[in-house]
Scaffold this motif. Sequence first.
Motif, PDB file in Angstrom:
ATOM      1  N   MET A 177       0.942  -1.365   0.054  1.00 39.71           N
ATOM      2  CA  MET A 177       0.165  -0.020  -0.095  1.00 39.71           C
ATOM      3  C   MET A 177       0.949   1.281  -0.007  1.00 39.71           C
ATOM      4  SD  MET A 177      -3.465  -0.441   1.944  1.00 39.71           S
ATOM      5  CE  MET A 177      -4.482  -1.602   1.926  1.00 39.71           C
ATOM      6  N   ILE A 178       0.441   2.185  -0.895  1.00 39.50           N
ATOM      7  CA  ILE A 178       1.163   3.535  -0.931  1.00 39.50           C
ATOM      8  C   ILE A 178       0.407   4.266  -0.603  1.00 39.50           C
ATOM      9  CG2 ILE A 178       2.454   4.998  -2.592  1.00 39.50           C
ATOM     10  CD1 ILE A 178       2.519   2.936  -4.503  1.00 39.50           C
ATOM     11  N   THR A 179       0.761   5.060   0.772  1.00 38.64           N
ATOM     12  CA  THR A 179      -0.114   5.804   1.581  1.00 38.64           C
ATOM     13  C   THR A 179       0.170   7.260   1.048  1.00 38.64           C
ATOM     14  OG1 THR A 179       1.262   6.042   3.364  1.00 38.64           O
ATOM     15  CG2 THR A 179      -0.349   4.528   3.558  1.00 38.64           C
ATOM     16  N   VAL A 180      -0.721   7.790   0.433  1.00 34.61           N
ATOM     17  CA  VAL A 180      -0.481   9.258  -0.376  1.00 34.61           C
ATOM     18  C   VAL A 180      -1.197  10.312   0.785  1.00 34.61           C
ATOM     19  CG1 VAL A 180      -0.702  10.743  -2.306  1.00 34.61           C
ATOM     20  CG2 VAL A 180      -0.521   8.248  -2.428  1.00 34.61           C
ATOM     21  N   VAL A 181      -0.212  11.068   1.322  1.00 33.07           N
ATOM     22  CA  VAL A 181      -0.920  12.358   2.329  1.00 33.07           C
ATOM     23  C   VAL A 181      -1.012  13.556   1.640  1.00 33.07           C
ATOM     24  CG1 VAL A 181      -0.261  13.559   4.352  1.00 33.07           C
ATOM     25  CG2 VAL A 181       0.234  10.829   4.086  1.00 33.07           C
ATOM     26  N   VAL A 182      -2.149  13.681   1.492  1.00 37.78           N
ATOM     27  CA  VAL A 182      -2.433  15.179   0.675  1.00 37.78           C
ATOM     28  C   VAL A 182      -2.719  16.038   1.821  1.00 37.78           C
ATOM     29  CG1 VAL A 182      -3.408  13.896  -1.363  1.00 37.78           C
ATOM     30  CG2 VAL A 182      -4.937  14.791   0.328  1.00 37.78           C
ATOM     31  N   ASP A 183      -3.157  15.775   2.670  1.00 32.96           N
ATOM     32  CA  ASP A 183      -3.624  16.834   4.084  1.00 32.96           C
ATOM     33  C   ASP A 183      -3.563  16.121   5.209  1.00 32.96           C
ATOM     34  OD1 ASP A 183      -4.705  18.363   5.659  1.00 32.96           O
ATOM     35  OD2 ASP A 183      -6.784  18.704   4.607  1.00 32.96           O
ATOM     36  N   ALA A 184      -2.629  16.685   6.320  1.00 30.84           N
ATOM     37  CA  ALA A 184      -2.252  15.986   7.568  1.00 30.84           C
ATOM     38  C   ALA A 184      -3.000  16.724   8.538  1.00 30.84           C
ATOM     39  CB  ALA A 184      -0.784  16.133   7.624  1.00 30.84           C
ATOM     40  N   HIS A 185      -3.965  17.390   8.333  1.00 31.52           N
ATOM     41  CA  HIS A 185      -4.785  17.914   9.244  1.00 31.52           C
ATOM     42  C   HIS A 185      -5.743  16.790  10.181  1.00 31.52           C
ATOM     43  CE1 HIS A 185      -3.337  21.727   7.347  1.00 31.52           C
ATOM     44  NE2 HIS A 185      -3.294  22.159   8.844  1.00 31.52           N
ATOM     45  N   GLU A 186      -6.352  17.112  11.271  1.00 28.25           N
ATOM     46  CA  GLU A 186      -7.304  16.163  11.712  1.00 28.25           C
ATOM     47  C   GLU A 186      -8.593  16.158  10.961  1.00 28.25           C
ATOM     48  OE1 GLU A 186      -8.143  15.757  15.823  1.00 28.25           O
ATOM     49  OE2 GLU A 186      -6.049  15.385  16.227  1.00 28.25           O
ATOM     50  N   LYS A 187      -9.179  14.976  11.076  1.00 27.00           N
ATOM     51  CA  LYS A 187     -10.479  14.825  10.343  1.00 27.00           C
ATOM     52  C   LYS A 187     -11.662  15.812  11.114  1.00 27.00           C
ATOM     53  CE  LYS A 187     -10.403  10.305  12.493  1.00 27.00           C
ATOM     54  NZ  LYS A 187     -10.382   9.102  12.074  1.00 27.00           N
ATOM     55  N   LYS A 188     -12.425  16.491  10.581  1.00 24.71           N
ATOM     56  CA  LYS A 188     -13.298  17.252  10.838  1.00 24.71           C
ATOM     57  C   LYS A 188     -14.307  16.591  11.348  1.00 24.71           C
ATOM     58  CE  LYS A 188     -12.659  20.726   7.312  1.00 24.71           C
ATOM     59  NZ  LYS A 188     -12.229  19.782   6.362  1.00 24.71           N
ATOM     60  N   ILE A 189     -14.799  15.540  10.697  1.00 22.69           N
ATOM     61  CA  ILE A 189     -15.710  14.566  11.177  1.00 22.69           C
ATOM     62  C   ILE A 189     -15.416  13.410  11.555  1.00 22.69           C
ATOM     63  CG2 ILE A 189     -18.094  13.520  10.601  1.00 22.69           C
ATOM     64  CD1 ILE A 189     -18.542  15.802   8.257  1.00 22.69           C
ATOM     65  N   THR A 190     -15.296  13.046  12.706  1.00 23.69           N
ATOM     66  CA  THR A 190     -14.914  11.787  13.259  1.00 23.69           C
ATOM     67  C   THR A 190     -15.532  10.457  12.712  1.00 23.69           C
ATOM     68  OG1 THR A 190     -16.202  11.180  14.941  1.00 23.69           O
ATOM     69  CG2 THR A 190     -14.368  12.295  15.562  1.00 23.69           C
ATOM     70  N   SER A 191     -14.791   9.309  12.362  1.00 23.83           N
ATOM     71  CA  SER A 191     -15.559   8.192  11.749  1.00 23.83           C
ATOM     72  C   SER A 191     -16.751   7.813  12.673  1.00 23.83           C
ATOM     73  CB  SER A 191     -14.532   7.001  11.523  1.00 23.83           C
ATOM     74  OG  SER A 191     -13.714   7.065  12.569  1.00 23.83           O
ATOM     75  N   ARG A 192     -16.502   8.001  13.782  1.00 27.16           N
ATOM     76  CA  ARG A 192     -17.680   7.588  14.789  1.00 27.16           C
ATOM     77  C   ARG A 192     -18.916   8.393  14.341  1.00 27.16           C
ATOM     78  NH1 ARG A 192     -16.514   5.667  20.489  1.00 27.16           N
ATOM     79  NH2 ARG A 192     -15.286   4.431  19.233  1.00 27.16           N
ATOM     80  N   MET A 193     -18.966   9.534  14.231  1.00 27.96           N
ATOM     81  CA  MET A 193     -19.987  10.547  13.882  1.00 27.96           C
ATOM     82  C   MET A 193     -20.498  10.242  12.607  1.00 27.96           C
ATOM     83  SD  MET A 193     -18.589  14.010  15.616  1.00 27.96           S
ATOM     84  CE  MET A 193     -19.820  15.037  14.671  1.00 27.96           C
ATOM     85  N   GLY A 194     -19.498  10.436  11.480  1.00 27.48           N
ATOM     86  CA  GLY A 194     -19.819  10.193  10.195  1.00 27.48           C
ATOM     87  C   GLY A 194     -20.792   9.045   9.813  1.00 27.48           C
ATOM     88  N   MET A 195     -20.129   7.902  10.460  1.00 27.26           N
ATOM     89  CA  MET A 195     -20.817   6.577   9.951  1.00 27.26           C
ATOM     90  C   MET A 195     -22.216   6.387  10.612  1.00 27.26           C
ATOM     91  SD  MET A 195     -19.039   3.578  12.443  1.00 27.26           S
ATOM     92  CE  MET A 195     -17.217   3.799  11.958  1.00 27.26           C
TER      93      MET A 195
END
Length: 325
Positions: A177-195
Motif C-alpha cells: 500500500m502506498i499511502t499518499v498524504v494530501v492533507d495531514a490535518h485532523e479530520k473534521k468529522i470523526t468516523s464515529r460521527m460520520g458513519m
Amino acid sequence: MQSTSSARAHTNIALIKYWGKKNQELIIPTTSSLSLTLDRFYTDTKVTFDDKLTADTFYLNHQQMVGPIADKTFAFLKLIRQQAQIDTFATIESINHVPTAAGLASSASAFAALAGAGSKAAGLTLTKQALSRLARRGSGSAARSIFGGFSEWHAGDNDLNSFAHPIQENVTMDIQMITVVVDAHEKKITSRMGMQHALLTSPFYQTWVNEAAKDLVAMKAAIVSNDFKALGTLAENNALQMHSLNLSAKPGFTYFNGSTLEILDLVQNLRKQQILAFATMDAGPNVKIIAQSKDTATIIDILKQAFPHVQVEIAKPGHGLIYLD
Ligand code: DP6
C-alpha cells in the motif's frame, strides 16, 4: 502491587469497509469487514497497574494527555478492570509509530496494543478472539489489528460473537500500500460521527449493507485465488460505495478534497496504461494506493511528477499483536 506489560500492534486498512454500528455502546457493526494489517505503522504501549496510584494517567509520545482522547482511553481501562475484577489505577505510555503527518488512523493500532498490554498487566490471559472483542470496544477497526495480514471482523450481533479472525496471516499475494498524504490535518468529522449520520440518513444505507455482504464473499475468493486484480477492483469499488453514503446523507458530506479526486483519477488512468493500481480512502482526504511491488517505484514516480508536494510511504503486510516483554 505493581504489574507491567508492553505490546505492539500495527494499523490496518480496510479493503471491505466498516461504516455503521447496530449497537453503539458495544460497537457491533452492521456489516462484516476485511482489512490488511500494515508493517509500516504501529503503536507500542506499556501499561502499569500500581496500588500506589490515585488516578489513571496516559502519556502519548511522552506527552500527558487530557480531554476526550484520555477519557476514551480511561473508559477502556475500566472495561479491563471489570474483566480482571481489580480496582487498581494504571499508567499508560504509548508511542505512535504512525508518522504524525501520515494522516492515517491510529485508533486501530492504539486500542489493539492497549487491549494486549492492559489485559496482560491486569493479570488476564485472553485468547486472540477475546483480545479482538476487547479491542473492538475501544474502536471497531482495532478488532482487526489483533491479527496480521488479511483479517476479517465478523459483525455478529452481540458482545460475544463480534470479533475478528485471520483470513491469511502470512500473505502470499504480492500486495503493498502506498499511502499518499494530501492533507495531514485532523479530520473534521470523526468516523464515529460520520458513519452513524450516514446510517441514519442515507437512503442507500440498506443497499450498502446488502452489497457489502456480496463484496466480502468475493474478496475472500480473490485472496484465496491470489487474484490481485479482483482484490483491487473490489476494494476500490467498496470504498467508493462507502463514500457515496456520506454524499447521499442528509445533510451530505465528504471526506474527499480536490486532491483526493485528482489522485483517484490518476490511479484510474494508471490502469489504462496497464499498471494495476487501485485506490481506497477512509475518514479523511488521504489516498491509499493498492499496488504490486514490481510497480510501486513507477507509480511513485508518476505521482511525484503530478503532485510534487504529496508525502508518500510504502507499507507491506504486517503481523498481528505481539508482546514486548
Ligand atoms: C473508514 O474503527 O475508527 O476506517 O468504531 O467508532 O472507533 P469507531 O470507528 P473506527 O472506524 C473506521 C472506519 C473506516 C473503515 C474501516 O476501517 O473499516
